[in-house]
Write a protein that holds these residues in place. Sequence first.
Motif, short mmCIF file in Angstrom:
data_model
loop_
_atom_site.label_atom_id
_atom_site.label_comp_id
_atom_site.label_asym_id
_atom_site.label_seq_id
_atom_site.Cartn_x
_atom_site.Cartn_y
_atom_site.Cartn_z
N ASN A 161 39.52 -17.18 33.40
CA ASN A 161 40.97 -17.28 33.57
C ASN A 161 41.40 -18.50 34.37
OD1 ASN A 161 41.89 -13.72 33.70
ND2 ASN A 161 41.23 -15.03 32.03
N LEU A 162 40.44 -19.25 34.90
CA LEU A 162 40.77 -20.47 35.62
C LEU A 162 41.20 -21.58 34.66
CD1 LEU A 162 37.86 -20.53 38.23
CD2 LEU A 162 40.22 -19.75 38.56
N THR A 163 40.89 -21.41 33.39
CA THR A 163 41.30 -22.37 32.37
C THR A 163 42.29 -21.67 31.44
OG1 THR A 163 39.17 -23.51 32.47
CG2 THR A 163 40.49 -23.84 30.48
N THR A 164 43.40 -22.34 31.15
CA THR A 164 44.49 -21.67 30.43
C THR A 164 44.92 -22.40 29.17
OG1 THR A 164 46.11 -22.78 31.85
CG2 THR A 164 45.41 -20.56 32.50
N ILE A 165 45.32 -21.61 28.20
CA ILE A 165 45.87 -22.13 26.94
C ILE A 165 47.32 -21.66 26.83
CG2 ILE A 165 45.72 -22.10 24.43
CD1 ILE A 165 42.75 -21.61 24.67
N ALA A 166 48.22 -22.59 26.64
CA ALA A 166 49.62 -22.25 26.37
C ALA A 166 49.77 -21.95 24.88
CB ALA A 166 50.52 -23.41 26.77
N ILE A 167 50.24 -20.75 24.56
CA ILE A 167 50.47 -20.37 23.17
C ILE A 167 51.97 -20.48 22.92
CG2 ILE A 167 50.26 -18.54 21.46
CD1 ILE A 167 47.85 -17.51 23.00
N ILE A 168 52.38 -21.60 22.34
CA ILE A 168 53.79 -21.84 22.05
C ILE A 168 54.09 -21.21 20.69
CG2 ILE A 168 55.54 -23.61 21.66
CD1 ILE A 168 54.08 -25.38 23.63
N ASP A 169 54.73 -20.05 20.72
CA ASP A 169 54.81 -19.23 19.51
C ASP A 169 55.92 -18.18 19.67
OD1 ASP A 169 53.80 -17.58 17.12
OD2 ASP A 169 52.31 -19.17 17.24
N SER A 170 55.65 -16.97 19.19
CA SER A 170 56.68 -15.92 19.21
C SER A 170 56.51 -14.95 20.37
CB SER A 170 56.63 -15.15 17.89
OG SER A 170 55.38 -14.49 17.72
N GLY A 171 55.68 -15.31 21.35
CA GLY A 171 55.39 -14.41 22.45
C GLY A 171 54.09 -13.66 22.21
N ILE A 172 53.75 -12.74 23.10
CA ILE A 172 52.51 -11.95 23.00
C ILE A 172 52.81 -10.52 23.45
CG2 ILE A 172 50.12 -11.71 23.80
CD1 ILE A 172 50.08 -14.68 24.41
N ASP A 173 52.14 -9.57 22.84
CA ASP A 173 52.19 -8.18 23.32
C ASP A 173 51.40 -8.12 24.62
OD1 ASP A 173 51.97 -5.50 23.83
OD2 ASP A 173 50.95 -4.97 21.96
N GLU A 174 52.11 -8.11 25.74
CA GLU A 174 51.46 -8.21 27.05
C GLU A 174 50.64 -6.98 27.41
OE1 GLU A 174 55.29 -6.69 29.73
OE2 GLU A 174 54.54 -8.74 29.94
N ASN A 175 50.87 -5.87 26.72
CA ASN A 175 50.12 -4.64 27.00
C ASN A 175 49.03 -4.35 25.98
OD1 ASN A 175 51.73 -3.90 29.31
ND2 ASN A 175 53.36 -3.32 27.90
N HIS A 176 48.76 -5.30 25.11
CA HIS A 176 47.71 -5.07 24.12
C HIS A 176 46.36 -4.93 24.83
CE1 HIS A 176 45.18 -5.37 20.60
NE2 HIS A 176 46.24 -5.40 19.81
N PRO A 177 45.60 -3.88 24.54
CA PRO A 177 44.34 -3.66 25.26
C PRO A 177 43.32 -4.76 25.09
CG PRO A 177 44.52 -2.19 23.37
CD PRO A 177 45.87 -2.81 23.56
N ALA A 178 43.41 -5.52 24.01
CA ALA A 178 42.44 -6.60 23.78
C ALA A 178 42.86 -7.91 24.42
CB ALA A 178 42.24 -6.80 22.28
N LEU A 179 44.11 -7.99 24.92
CA LEU A 179 44.63 -9.26 25.41
C LEU A 179 45.16 -9.22 26.84
CD1 LEU A 179 46.74 -10.22 22.25
CD2 LEU A 179 44.51 -11.16 22.89
N SER A 180 45.57 -8.06 27.30
CA SER A 180 46.32 -7.97 28.57
C SER A 180 45.57 -8.58 29.76
CB SER A 180 46.67 -6.51 28.86
OG SER A 180 45.51 -5.71 28.96
N GLU A 181 44.26 -8.43 29.82
CA GLU A 181 43.49 -8.95 30.96
C GLU A 181 43.50 -10.47 31.03
OE1 GLU A 181 39.55 -7.44 31.07
OE2 GLU A 181 40.16 -5.33 31.11
N ASN A 182 43.75 -11.11 29.90
CA ASN A 182 43.67 -12.57 29.87
C ASN A 182 45.03 -13.26 29.94
OD1 ASN A 182 40.90 -12.51 29.74
ND2 ASN A 182 40.84 -12.52 27.51
N ILE A 183 46.12 -12.49 29.97
CA ILE A 183 47.44 -13.10 30.11
C ILE A 183 47.67 -13.36 31.60
CG2 ILE A 183 49.91 -12.82 29.73
CD1 ILE A 183 49.23 -10.89 27.44
N VAL A 184 47.55 -14.61 31.99
CA VAL A 184 47.56 -14.96 33.42
C VAL A 184 48.95 -15.25 33.95
CG1 VAL A 184 45.21 -15.85 33.32
CG2 VAL A 184 47.12 -17.40 32.89
N SER A 185 49.93 -15.33 33.05
CA SER A 185 51.31 -15.56 33.48
C SER A 185 52.24 -14.99 32.44
CB SER A 185 51.57 -17.07 33.64
OG SER A 185 52.95 -17.34 33.77
N GLY A 186 53.44 -14.57 32.90
CA GLY A 186 54.43 -14.04 31.97
C GLY A 186 55.02 -15.09 31.07
#
Length: 441
Positions: free
Chosen positions: A121-146
């Motif tokens: 998580n020290l390295t980040t990718i900006a996903i410029i898109d339609s947003g992300i499901d912040e509570n998705h069990p496969a993704l939530s741990e890696n969303i480092v910022s809102g």
Amino acid sequence: MPHNQTCFYKKSFLSAVAVCLFATLFPSVSSATGDVMPSSTDIHSSHLDKKYPGQKYSVSMSGAQGLQLDSRFVRDFIDPVKKNPDRNLTEQLPEYYMDWGWNVKDVTSNLESHRQTRGSNLTTIAIIDSGIDENHPALSENIVSGGRSFVPGEEGTKDQTGHGTMVAGMIAAKGKMSSIAPSIGIVPYKVFGKGASESEWVIQAIKQATKDNVDVINLSLGTYKDPTNKDDAKVIKAYEKAIKYAHKKGIVVVASSGTDGYNMDDQKELAKKIGNMKRAVHLPGGLKDTITVGATNRLLQPTDYSNYGKEVDLSAPAGDYGADWSSSGIADIESFVLTTYPTYLPQSPVSQALELDQGYEFMIGTSLASPQVAAVAALLIDVAKSAGVDLSPDMIERLLKKSTTPFLYSDNVRKGGKGIVNANSALNNLKILIEKGSIRK
């Protein structure tokens, strides 16, 4: 491909559908405005009519109802791809989900790159898109910022279409399905609401992500502009300026090539296909200081739908309709790519028939190719950071190109760039450079 290619960037968000079965995934907005659309595919249902003449398949424009699947269709299309159909599929998780991850296995050399690193998580990718499901069990741990929304009137980054969550799954999914960099950090920058986006919003998001000091920017979206048109020329210049700003700040910008199957080398010919233009260019994919990514299929060949030309740097496996599509019009679900999808949006008929959990869907398109390259770039940056090494965007691009899985045929190189991104090879080459002291610390 049986679709109207000239309308991709002009129609509603329904054009982001992966195949006719997934019409419920991206609700149509008839009044959608804007000049930027996700780099996804525009598919019609003609293959169903060929296989099952006379059957009726109703698509709800509101997304509330999906295609009405005939029992014969389920028998012929769904059942053959189930794993051990006599058993309950839920008993086979997570192995069942991983069986679909052929693209991840291709990029990671059968997950060998995960032995070297899964990112952090020290390295980040900006996903410029339609947003992300912040509570998705496969993704939530890696969303480092809102993150941040650039869509007027929409403050949050909740994904209302599914596209951004699908892109995120290619980068950082973990758990029941894997990804290229399952521990890397991701940040949503929302530029799509329920319809198309505006170039102004995308450009603002690129600048903001740069100010936020992300490491990589992914742009699975695109538009066509006429450089001879005064207004379009200003937009092109604004994109170039924003991307140059990111590049100078040491940020890698990765973008999709687009999904119209166009040759982008001849601006006049491209303009004829787009219509109402004297010349045409695709952007941001294709611009200087971006790594432009095309899509390949399970046969390691460039897909028919992927835009191509000298501006395409390399490719990544993002699926197609299968080997029989051109002759029979029948799609092969095993040639598609499995990825994450918002858990709160309607599930497609196919994922239901396959008994997948809510939040997982199939997709194809350069929208899924670009984030896989972005993920590998982030892994290189993350490893370099841990070694006290600073990699420039140009150096990362050279490493990616040097480390590709080569195409078999020369025409593939013309269409897909230097080859197919290979995380394991890129990490090995980086390790050699670090050990030799060839990169400044």
